[in-house]
Design an enzyme around this catalytic site. Structure first.
Site, PDB file in Angstrom:
ATOM      1  N   ILE A   1       5.742  -2.853  -7.529  1.00 18.70           N
ATOM      2  CA  ILE A   1       4.941  -1.644  -7.749  1.00 18.70           C
ATOM      3  C   ILE A   1       5.479  -0.528  -6.849  1.00 18.70           C
ATOM      4  CG2 ILE A   1       2.614  -0.661  -7.697  1.00 18.70           C
ATOM      5  CD1 ILE A   1       1.609  -3.653  -7.816  1.00 18.70           C
ATOM      6  N   ARG A   2       6.218   0.404  -7.449  1.00 17.94           N
ATOM      7  CA  ARG A   2       6.898   1.457  -6.658  1.00 17.94           C
ATOM      8  C   ARG A   2       7.537   0.837  -5.415  1.00 17.94           C
ATOM      9  NH1 ARG A   2       6.569   6.471  -7.767  1.00 17.94           N
ATOM     10  NH2 ARG A   2       6.532   7.231  -5.642  1.00 17.94           N
TER      11      ARG A   2
ATOM     12  N   GLY B   1       0.875  -1.161   0.000  1.00 13.65           N
ATOM     13  CA  GLY B   1       0.000   0.000   0.000  1.00 13.65           C
ATOM     14  C   GLY B   1       0.908   1.204   0.000  1.00 13.65           C
ATOM     15  N   GLU B   2       0.738   2.071   0.946  1.00 13.34           N
ATOM     16  CA  GLU B   2       1.631   3.233   1.072  1.00 13.34           C
ATOM     17  C   GLU B   2       2.113   3.264   2.524  1.00 13.34           C
ATOM     18  OE1 GLU B   2       3.185   5.416  -0.922  1.00 13.34           O
ATOM     19  OE2 GLU B   2       4.005   6.008   1.005  1.00 13.34           O
ATOM     20  N   SER B   3       3.409   3.071   2.688  1.00 16.95           N
ATOM     21  CA  SER B   3       3.940   2.900   4.042  1.00 16.95           C
ATOM     22  C   SER B   3       3.716   4.129   4.919  1.00 16.95           C
ATOM     23  CB  SER B   3       5.422   2.542   3.993  1.00 16.95           C
ATOM     24  OG  SER B   3       6.162   3.531   3.312  1.00 16.95           O
TER      25      SER B   3
ATOM     26  N   GLU C   1       0.827 -11.715  -3.831  1.00 18.19           N
ATOM     27  CA  GLU C   1      -0.635 -11.883  -3.715  1.00 18.19           C
ATOM     28  C   GLU C   1      -1.369 -11.491  -4.983  1.00 18.19           C
ATOM     29  OE1 GLU C   1       1.150  -9.566  -2.368  1.00 18.19           O
ATOM     30  OE2 GLU C   1       0.139  -7.645  -2.639  1.00 18.19           O
TER      31      GLU C   1
ATOM     32  N   CYS D   1       6.184  -5.346   0.269  1.00 18.06           N
ATOM     33  CA  CYS D   1       6.331  -3.988  -0.275  1.00 18.06           C
ATOM     34  C   CYS D   1       6.262  -2.933   0.836  1.00 18.06           C
ATOM     35  CB  CYS D   1       5.325  -3.777  -1.393  1.00 18.06           C
ATOM     36  SG  CYS D   1       5.821  -2.460  -2.513  1.00 18.06           S
TER      37      CYS D   1
ATOM     38  N   ARG E   1      13.031   3.296   0.071  1.00 19.99           N
ATOM     39  CA  ARG E   1      11.680   3.433  -0.515  1.00 19.99           C
ATOM     40  C   ARG E   1      11.767   3.808  -1.985  1.00 19.99           C
ATOM     41  NH1 ARG E   1       8.590   7.863   1.465  1.00 19.99           N
ATOM     42  NH2 ARG E   1       6.787   6.945   0.462  1.00 19.99           N
TER      43      ARG E   1
ATOM     44  N   HIS F   1       4.950  -8.272  -4.708  1.00 22.40           N
ATOM     45  CA  HIS F   1       3.579  -8.592  -4.294  1.00 22.40           C
ATOM     46  C   HIS F   1       3.194  -9.973  -4.804  1.00 22.40           C
ATOM     47  CE1 HIS F   1       2.215  -4.450  -3.223  1.00 22.40           C
ATOM     48  NE2 HIS F   1       3.194  -4.109  -4.050  1.00 22.40           N
TER      49      HIS F   1
HETATM   50  N1  GLN Z   1       6.060   3.082  -2.423  1.00 18.50           N
HETATM   51  C1  GLN Z   1       5.244   2.560  -1.371  1.00 18.50           C
HETATM   52  C2  GLN Z   1       5.672   3.024   0.001  1.00 18.50           C
HETATM   53  O1  GLN Z   1       6.586   3.757   0.188  1.00 18.50           O
HETATM   54  C3  GLN Z   1       5.208   1.061  -1.393  1.00 18.50           C
HETATM   55  C4  GLN Z   1       4.476   0.592  -2.618  1.00 18.50           C
HETATM   56  C5  GLN Z   1       3.726  -0.695  -2.427  1.00 18.50           C
HETATM   57  O2  GLN Z   1       3.494  -1.182  -1.327  1.00 18.50           O
HETATM   58  N2  GLN Z   1       3.286  -1.224  -3.543  1.00 18.50           N
HETATM   59  O3  GLN Z   1       5.044   2.632   0.929  1.00 18.50           O
END
Ligand code: GLN
Length: 200
Positions: free
Chosen positions: A138-139, A48-50, A181, A80, A109, A179
């Site tokens: 993904i990023r 997700g987004e940390s 999943e 991630c 990150r 990921h």
């Molecule tokens: N870039 C996201 C972060 O800093 C991580 C991306 C992800 O979980 N797919 O949290």
């Protein structure tokens, strides 16, 4: 006995992890409160987004209890953003961003940069038999450096990021930059369920 494995359900791809854990033979339950955390044999920290998950952990009064549970040996798999949360140190953190820690790692990150900020590749993972795992990034972060307590289980083997560490294990803690999943390959979840069962 089916282990009961929580999926931190504050933000991120909770549904996909829930399905993958069920397919791996666990009972998957959402975790949003301390009382739910106390009920689980293991926990998944989804992607997700940390920075958002970090803030929500505090807002839900989960940050300190979860940090303590990890330090006390709760098995946790971070994918991630979850890997970022498990790292003792982060590079390119957002201002004020903190991690739960537990793994002797420095994680960068958004490490893969704009050109390849999302990509898929095959990754060989120690502890996963058979073909390489088809991994989606993904990023994603990578592990910039690793201390003696942690162990590398996966690195990138082709392209510009060759040699970068993307999978790590430390006792009952497991983390991947990618990921599993979302690609339909259940073997990382199988590995985590066997860690929760103390079989591996
Ligand atoms: N870039 C996201 C972060 O800093 C991580 C991306 C992800 O979980 N797919 O949290």
């Amino acid at each position: 006995m089916k282990p009961q494995i929580g999926v931190l359900a504050l933000q991120g791809d909770v549904r996909e992890h829930t399905a993958a854990l069920e397919a791996a033979g666990a009972r998957a339950v959402p975790v949003r409160r301390v009382s739910e955390l106390a009920e689980v044999d293991g926990l998944v920290l989804p992607g997700g987004e940390s920075t958002t998950i970090d803030k929500l952990l505090r807002a839900f009064d989960l940050f300190d209890p979860l940090r303590t549970a990890i330090a006390d040996g709760l098995p946790v798999y971070g994918s991630c953003a979850g890997m970022i949360l498990l790292a003792d140190h982060i590079l390119d953190a957002a201002p004020g961003q903190q991690t739960l820690g537990g793994m002797d790692l420095t994680v960068r990150r958004n490490a893969f940069g704009r050109q390849v900020d999302s990509f898929e590749t095959e990754v060989t993972v120690d502890g996963v038999a058979g073909d390489p795992v088809h991994a989606a990034f993904i990023r994603a972060p990578w592990v910039e450096s690793i201390g003696p307590a942690a162990q590398v289980i996966a690195t990138i083997t082709s392209g510009p990021a060759t040699g970068r560490i993307v999978g790590v294990r430390q006792d009952a803690l497991l983390a991947t930059s990618f990921h599993p999943e979302i690609t339909g390959d259940g073997r990382i979840h199988d590995l985590f369920v066997s860690i929760v069962r103390r079989e591996y």
